[in-house]
Write a protein that holds these residues in place. Sequence first.
Motif, mmCIF file in Angstrom:
data_model
loop_
_atom_site.group_PDB
_atom_site.id
_atom_site.type_symbol
_atom_site.label_atom_id
_atom_site.label_comp_id
_atom_site.label_asym_id
_atom_site.label_seq_id
_atom_site.Cartn_x
_atom_site.Cartn_y
_atom_site.Cartn_z
ATOM 1 N N GLN A 113 0.755 3.709 -2.578
ATOM 2 C CA GLN A 113 0.382 5.481 -2.752
ATOM 3 C C GLN A 113 2.395 6.388 -3.258
ATOM 4 N N SER A 114 3.100 6.042 -3.181
ATOM 5 C CA SER A 114 4.023 7.023 -3.079
ATOM 6 C C SER A 114 4.104 7.315 -4.460
ATOM 7 N N GLN A 115 4.385 8.887 -4.468
ATOM 8 C CA GLN A 115 4.615 9.163 -5.663
ATOM 9 C C GLN A 115 5.863 8.738 -6.796
ATOM 10 N N PRO A 116 6.378 8.851 -7.909
ATOM 11 C CA PRO A 116 6.959 8.194 -8.891
ATOM 12 C C PRO A 116 8.368 8.572 -8.837
ATOM 13 N N GLU A 117 8.660 9.042 -9.449
ATOM 14 C CA GLU A 117 10.306 9.394 -9.186
ATOM 15 C C GLU A 117 10.450 10.462 -10.448
ATOM 16 N N ARG A 157 0.579 -1.233 0.052
ATOM 17 C CA ARG A 157 0.031 0.377 0.289
ATOM 18 C C ARG A 157 0.765 1.267 0.503
ATOM 19 N N ILE A 158 1.762 1.339 1.146
ATOM 20 C CA ILE A 158 2.464 2.541 0.617
ATOM 21 C C ILE A 158 3.710 2.839 -0.795
ATOM 22 N N ALA A 159 3.813 1.846 -0.936
ATOM 23 C CA ALA A 159 4.575 1.679 -2.360
ATOM 24 C C ALA A 159 3.458 2.452 -3.297
#
Length: 74
Positions: free
Chosen positions: A46-50, A42-44
């Motif tokens: 939700q994180s914004q792409p690089e 879930r954290i991965a």
Amino acid sequence: MLGSGRPSIILSTLKAAIVVGALSYVAADWLSNGFDRDGLARIAAQSQPEPLVTGSLGDALRGGRLDPCGEDAR
């Protein structure tokens, strides 16, 4: 050297490397079983792409000034 009753330094080093490797494997497996894989997924998600910065820094760097006095030399 092998018949003198003393262990060879190569064999001792090899045994120590095998023991350290086995303990490292067991410790990594034990630690990885404690992770909440669904939570990490879930954290991965939700994180914004690089940001893609390839080539975008050139204009910013060309426009930068290195004059410590802040005055234009022209």
